[in-house]
Design a protein around this motif. Structure first.
Motif, short mmCIF file in Angstrom:
data_model
loop_
_atom_site.label_atom_id
_atom_site.label_comp_id
_atom_site.label_asym_id
_atom_site.label_seq_id
_atom_site.Cartn_x
_atom_site.Cartn_y
_atom_site.Cartn_z
N ILE A 72 36.25 -4.97 107.40
CA ILE A 72 37.69 -4.75 107.22
C ILE A 72 38.10 -4.84 105.75
O ILE A 72 39.28 -4.92 105.43
N HIS A 73 37.11 -4.80 104.86
CA HIS A 73 37.38 -5.00 103.43
C HIS A 73 38.43 -4.03 102.89
O HIS A 73 39.32 -4.42 102.13
N ASN A 74 38.35 -2.77 103.26
CA ASN A 74 39.25 -1.76 102.69
C ASN A 74 40.47 -1.48 103.56
O ASN A 74 41.19 -0.51 103.32
N LYS A 75 40.71 -2.32 104.56
CA LYS A 75 41.84 -2.10 105.45
C LYS A 75 43.04 -2.95 105.02
O LYS A 75 42.89 -4.11 104.67
N GLU A 76 44.21 -2.35 105.05
CA GLU A 76 45.45 -3.09 104.80
C GLU A 76 45.71 -4.06 105.96
O GLU A 76 45.20 -3.85 107.07
N PRO A 77 46.53 -5.11 105.72
CA PRO A 77 46.80 -6.07 106.79
C PRO A 77 47.30 -5.41 108.08
O PRO A 77 46.87 -5.80 109.18
N TYR A 78 48.18 -4.41 107.97
CA TYR A 78 48.73 -3.78 109.17
C TYR A 78 47.71 -2.89 109.89
O TYR A 78 47.94 -2.48 111.03
N GLU A 79 46.58 -2.60 109.20
CA GLU A 79 45.55 -1.77 109.82
C GLU A 79 44.50 -2.60 110.55
O GLU A 79 43.68 -2.05 111.29
N ARG A 80 44.53 -3.88 110.35
CA ARG A 80 43.55 -4.77 110.99
C ARG A 80 44.06 -5.17 112.37
O ARG A 80 45.25 -5.35 112.57
N ASP A 81 43.12 -5.31 113.30
CA ASP A 81 43.51 -5.63 114.68
C ASP A 81 43.72 -7.13 114.83
O ASP A 81 43.18 -7.77 115.74
N VAL A 82 44.50 -7.71 113.90
CA VAL A 82 44.83 -9.13 113.93
C VAL A 82 46.33 -9.27 113.63
O VAL A 82 46.92 -8.42 112.98
N ASN A 83 46.92 -10.34 114.13
CA ASN A 83 48.31 -10.66 113.82
C ASN A 83 48.40 -12.12 113.41
O ASN A 83 47.60 -12.95 113.85
N THR A 84 49.41 -12.43 112.59
CA THR A 84 49.53 -13.78 112.04
C THR A 84 50.86 -14.41 112.42
O THR A 84 51.91 -13.75 112.39
N VAL A 85 50.80 -15.70 112.79
CA VAL A 85 52.00 -16.50 113.06
C VAL A 85 52.07 -17.58 111.99
O VAL A 85 51.11 -18.35 111.81
N PHE A 86 53.20 -17.65 111.29
CA PHE A 86 53.36 -18.59 110.19
C PHE A 86 54.21 -19.79 110.61
O PHE A 86 54.94 -19.74 111.60
N GLN A 87 54.11 -20.85 109.82
CA GLN A 87 54.91 -22.05 110.06
C GLN A 87 56.41 -21.75 109.94
O GLN A 87 57.24 -22.33 110.62
N SER A 88 56.76 -20.82 109.07
CA SER A 88 58.16 -20.52 108.78
C SER A 88 58.80 -19.59 109.80
O SER A 88 59.97 -19.22 109.66
#
Length: 371
Positions: A72-88
């Motif tokens: 996934i080195h050349n993939k933008e965050p939105y292109e990766r099959d992952v999602n992030t939940v932040f403390q904020s």
């Protein structure tokens, strides 16, 4: 987890360097499909940086990260099959709960009927059905966190990344959300990679825990492996309380080691140590035993210093001749020494022997390299 599990995230030889600050060092880690894996460590240990590299917010200085065997080195965050939940939480304050959760699907041009169906399903899953028309300002901290989780999960990622998502909650709500997150993860069978500095939280929620210290992965294992069989001094002292004795193998014979420490000596089963080798011996407070009479094979004598009542637990502090303190822990109502001289000992198997030379050598090399 077993080797038969499918590896969904593969981290190989990953390093992250900011100027002269080596934040993550030679990290190798396989994360399995459907597991709840926690990156645990104190502030600055590299756990959040590791998570951000998987998410795509940071790029490794060296090494590779693969998701389902795809680099996934050349993939933008939105292109990766992952999602992030932040403390904020990062909710849109001007949008309703429905629109917050539906946002990702709208960006993907999903049909309106499908969006409605999936938002309704997701809000029911996080127990917020009926909250669609409310705004974030009308929700409690725990409810906001559930909305953030629903918004991340609605995109059906293969991996959900959680960066200390419960850190802003009070203790009671935090414990409640821990159980809810674990329930949700098991129901959906999605891989969760969770970052926290809270040891109890990691033990409560995780299938496996990765202990990190100063950018180095110290140990990976189940909660019981980490607690019962720490491989380094850092892990032994970081997870829960322990009594740590630094010593040397004075002699070995008939499958037993004679260990000399500053405050005495004792015999333990041989676990592959050499004569004259330095080591640390870790004994958890609940495994520490005492007697008012000498115990064969042990010469650890101390005096009861104080008793500490902690609700359901009673702790006794014993001071050794060298001034070091040993803690003994029992459930309230169980007998504990109440004063005077005591002889400390433990059962075979209740002490964990830890090689310390490797740690000392690694620290010395790191000092030389940094200079």
């Amino acid at each position: 987890m077993t080797d038969k599990k499918k590896v969904i995230v593969e981290i190989k030889g990953v390093n992250k360097v900011y100027g002269t600050n080596h934040v993550v060092k030679d990290l190798d880690l396989d994360i399995y499909e459907g597991e709840f894996l926690t990156l645990l460590g104190s502030s600055g240990c590299g756990k959040t940086t590791t998570l951000r590299m998987v998410a795509g917010f940071e790029e490794p200085t060296r090494g590779s990260i693969k998701v389902e065997n795809e680099d996934i080195h050349n993939k933008e965050p939105y292109e990766r099959d992952v999602n992030t939940v932040f403390q904020s939480y990062a909710l849109f304050p001007h949008m309703t709960i429905y629109d917050n959760v539906a946002y990702g699907l709208k960006m993907k041009k999903v049909k309106r009927a499908e969006i409605k169906e999936r938002v309704t399903e997701m809000l029911d899953l996080v127990q917020l059905g009926g909250f669609e028309k409310r705004y974030p300002s009308q929700l409690s901290g725990g409810q906001k966190q559930r909305v953030a989780i629903a918004r991340a999960l609605i995109n059906r990622p293969k991996v959900l990344l959680l960066d200390e998502p419960l850190g802003a909650l009070d203790l009671k709500l935090r414990k409640q959300m821990q159980l809810e997150l674990k329930r949700l993860q098991k129901k959906l069978n999605i891989t969760f990679i969770y970052v926290t500095h809270d040891q109890e939280e990691a033990l409560t929620m995780s299938d496996r825990i990765c202990i990190m210290n100063e950018g180095v992965l110290q140990q990976v294992g189940t909660p019981s492996d980490i607690y019962e069989a720490p491989r380094t001094r850092f892990v032994a002292t970081f997870i829960g309380e322990t009594n740590l004795f630094d010593g040397i193998v004075s002699s070995k014979a008939d499958g037993r080691l004679h260990i000399s420490v500053e405050s005495g000596d004792f015999y333990v089963p041989d676990e592959g140590f050499a004569a004259d080798e330095m080591l640390a011996v870790s004994v958890r407070p609940e495994r520490m035993l005492y007697s008012t009479e000498p115990v064969d094979g042990f010469n650890l004598v101390g005096f009861v210093k104080e008793q500490i009542y902690v609700g359901s637990v009673l702790k006794t502090v014993v001071e050794l001749a060298n001034g070091n303190e040993v803690k003994i822990e029992r459930l309230a109502g169980q007998e504990l020494p109440n004063g005077g001289k005591v002889y400390l000992y433990w059962k075979d198997g209740d002490a964990k022997l830890i090689h310390t030379f490797d740690d000392v050598f690694a620290e010395a090399v790191e000092d030389i390299v940094m200079k």
